[in-house]
Design a protein around this motif. Structure first.
Motif, mmCIF file in Angstrom:
data_model
loop_
_atom_site.group_PDB
_atom_site.id
_atom_site.type_symbol
_atom_site.label_atom_id
_atom_site.label_comp_id
_atom_site.label_asym_id
_atom_site.label_seq_id
_atom_site.Cartn_x
_atom_site.Cartn_y
_atom_site.Cartn_z
ATOM 1 N N UNK A 1 0.828 -1.209 0.000
ATOM 2 C CA UNK A 1 0.000 0.000 0.000
ATOM 3 C C UNK A 1 0.861 1.258 0.000
ATOM 4 N N UNK A 2 1.914 1.230 0.822
ATOM 5 C CA UNK A 2 2.785 2.405 0.930
ATOM 6 C C UNK A 2 3.579 2.622 -0.353
ATOM 7 N N UNK A 3 3.981 1.501 -0.949
ATOM 8 C CA UNK A 3 4.806 1.599 -2.159
ATOM 9 C C UNK A 3 4.074 2.357 -3.262
ATOM 10 N N UNK A 4 2.761 2.128 -3.361
ATOM 11 C CA UNK A 4 1.987 2.763 -4.439
ATOM 12 C C UNK A 4 2.099 4.288 -4.385
ATOM 13 N N UNK A 5 2.241 4.847 -3.176
ATOM 14 C CA UNK A 5 2.313 6.303 -3.082
ATOM 15 C C UNK A 5 3.704 6.819 -2.786
ATOM 16 N N UNK A 6 4.269 6.363 -1.681
ATOM 17 C CA UNK A 6 5.535 6.924 -1.191
ATOM 18 C C UNK A 6 6.713 6.590 -2.094
ATOM 19 N N UNK A 7 6.839 5.307 -2.459
ATOM 20 C CA UNK A 7 8.002 4.877 -3.249
ATOM 21 C C UNK A 7 8.078 5.638 -4.569
ATOM 22 N N UNK A 8 6.962 5.634 -5.288
ATOM 23 C CA UNK A 8 6.983 6.250 -6.610
ATOM 24 C C UNK A 8 7.200 7.758 -6.519
ATOM 25 N N UNK A 9 6.647 8.385 -5.484
ATOM 26 C CA UNK A 9 6.854 9.822 -5.326
ATOM 27 C C UNK A 9 8.312 10.122 -4.997
ATOM 28 N N UNK A 10 8.920 9.299 -4.110
ATOM 29 C CA UNK A 10 10.317 9.520 -3.732
ATOM 30 C C UNK A 10 11.244 9.351 -4.932
ATOM 31 N N UNK A 11 10.995 8.293 -5.712
ATOM 32 C CA UNK A 11 11.838 8.050 -6.895
ATOM 33 C C UNK A 11 11.678 9.178 -7.903
ATOM 34 N N UNK A 12 10.437 9.648 -8.083
ATOM 35 C CA UNK A 12 10.197 10.732 -9.053
ATOM 36 C C UNK A 12 10.859 12.037 -8.622
ATOM 37 N N UNK A 13 11.125 12.167 -7.289
ATOM 38 C CA UNK A 13 11.778 13.387 -6.786
ATOM 39 C C UNK A 13 13.296 13.246 -6.755
ATOM 40 N N UNK A 14 13.800 12.134 -7.321
ATOM 41 C CA UNK A 14 15.244 11.977 -7.446
ATOM 42 C C UNK A 14 15.892 11.095 -6.404
ATOM 43 N N UNK A 15 15.101 10.464 -5.523
ATOM 44 C CA UNK A 15 15.695 9.591 -4.503
ATOM 45 C C UNK A 15 16.192 8.303 -5.143
ATOM 46 N N UNK A 16 17.268 7.748 -4.564
ATOM 47 C CA UNK A 16 17.744 6.450 -5.032
ATOM 48 C C UNK A 16 16.788 5.377 -4.506
ATOM 49 N N UNK A 17 16.945 4.143 -5.007
ATOM 50 C CA UNK A 17 16.064 3.052 -4.547
ATOM 51 C C UNK A 17 16.236 2.815 -3.049
ATOM 52 N N UNK A 18 17.493 2.913 -2.564
ATOM 53 C CA UNK A 18 17.734 2.717 -1.133
ATOM 54 C C UNK A 18 17.041 3.809 -0.313
ATOM 55 N N UNK A 19 17.158 5.065 -0.766
ATOM 56 C CA UNK A 19 16.509 6.169 -0.042
ATOM 57 C C UNK A 19 14.981 6.017 -0.078
ATOM 58 N N UNK A 20 14.478 5.586 -1.239
ATOM 59 C CA UNK A 20 13.023 5.381 -1.360
ATOM 60 C C UNK A 20 12.558 4.265 -0.432
ATOM 61 N N UNK A 21 13.394 3.224 -0.313
ATOM 62 C CA UNK A 21 13.053 2.099 0.558
ATOM 63 C C UNK A 21 13.018 2.536 2.021
ATOM 64 N N UNK A 22 14.025 3.322 2.428
ATOM 65 C CA UNK A 22 14.074 3.820 3.810
ATOM 66 C C UNK A 22 12.847 4.679 4.106
ATOM 67 N N UNK A 23 12.496 5.544 3.157
ATOM 68 C CA UNK A 23 11.314 6.397 3.328
ATOM 69 C C UNK A 23 10.048 5.567 3.434
ATOM 70 N N UNK A 24 9.950 4.548 2.599
ATOM 71 C CA UNK A 24 8.761 3.700 2.591
ATOM 72 C C UNK A 24 8.602 2.963 3.926
ATOM 73 N N UNK A 25 9.708 2.435 4.446
ATOM 74 C CA UNK A 25 9.653 1.705 5.718
ATOM 75 C C UNK A 25 9.326 2.657 6.872
ATOM 76 N N UNK A 26 9.930 3.860 6.821
ATOM 77 C CA UNK A 26 9.660 4.838 7.888
ATOM 78 C C UNK A 26 8.183 5.233 7.906
ATOM 79 N N UNK A 27 7.615 5.445 6.732
ATOM 80 C CA UNK A 27 6.190 5.810 6.652
ATOM 81 C C UNK A 27 5.280 4.660 7.086
ATOM 82 N N UNK A 28 5.767 3.431 6.866
ATOM 83 C CA UNK A 28 4.940 2.257 7.190
ATOM 84 C C UNK A 28 5.123 1.790 8.630
ATOM 85 N N UNK A 29 6.056 2.402 9.369
ATOM 86 C CA UNK A 29 6.458 1.853 10.673
ATOM 87 C C UNK A 29 5.292 1.610 11.639
#
Length: 212
Positions: free
Chosen positions: A108-136
């Motif tokens: 569920x989080x990936x559908x919004x957070x991951x794609x937005x982070x990647x589109x803003x220039x984040x690397x996959x690792x940074x997007x993953x960290x953001x996704x996990x933090x939002x899902x915590x």
């Protein structure tokens, strides 16, 4: 009597808490791998995990009993009828539950957070960290579900622990023993404490999740 009850409650919390920490330590990374990219293989693995959520606890207890018994392939460890064997059994039991729920949360989080982070220039690792933090907070709920399943479990604790007083007896096996002896008052006492403990842990986890 109350000293015995306190000892059983403490042991139950230790065994189920340790099993939950162990299961979470590998279940959440597995869920992250399963949801990182879409593929048929990963979907099948997730279906397998969802299926194992319904596996009977007695079946897991029986398989581990055969493995850990003196004549079994892992019998040389000598951990059957110890709290360690119950911890291992409960950790295995709740792994599919935590993986399944965590994967649902991360998807569920990936559908919004991951794609937005990647589109803003984040690397996959940074997007993953953001996704996990939002899902915590919701991942914490997945772990809580695992703990509640572990502490209320009977089959694994009975088969691997043997319900030995002062060593492996936990709340669920104590309830079963007191019922078989006709000591319904003590059985109900253990049952009430089990529900109170589960309720208290649920409230604490909910409050912790809100503060993060």
């Amino acid at each position: 009597m109350w000293q015995e009850v306190a000892e059983v409650v403490t042991r139950s919390l230790f065994v189920s808490g340790t099993a939950t920490i162990l299961a979470a330590s590998w279940s959440i990374p597995i869920a992250m791998v399963l949801t990182a990219k879409e593929s048929e293989f990963r979907k099948v693995l997730l279906d397998v995990m969802n299926t194992f959520v319904a596996i009977p606890t007695v079946l897991i207890g029986l398989v581990l009993y055969l493995l850990l018994s003196r004549s079994g392939p892992l019998g040389f460890f000598g951990i059957l009828y110890t709290p360690t064997s119950i911890i291992i059994g409960e950790a295995i039991l709740i792994t599919p539950l935590i993986v399944s729920f965590s994967a649902s949360v991360l998807r569920d989080t990936r559908a919004g957070i991951w794609e937005m982070a990647v589109s803003m220039g984040a690397t996959e690792r940074q997007a993953l960290v953001t996704m996990v933090a939002e899902s915590f907070p919701r991942l914490l709920t997945a772990v809580l579900l695992g703990f509640n399943r572990a502490i209320g479990e009977l089959g694994v604790a009975l088969m691997l622990g043997g319900n030995i007083k002062g060593l492996t007896q936990v709340m669920t096996t104590a309830i079963a023993l007191e019922v078989s002896k006709g000591e319904f008052e003590l059985a109900l006492t253990f049952g009430g404490i089990l529900l109170l403990v589960t309720f208290a842990v649920t409230v604490i986890v909910r409050k912790v999740g809100k503060t993060i």
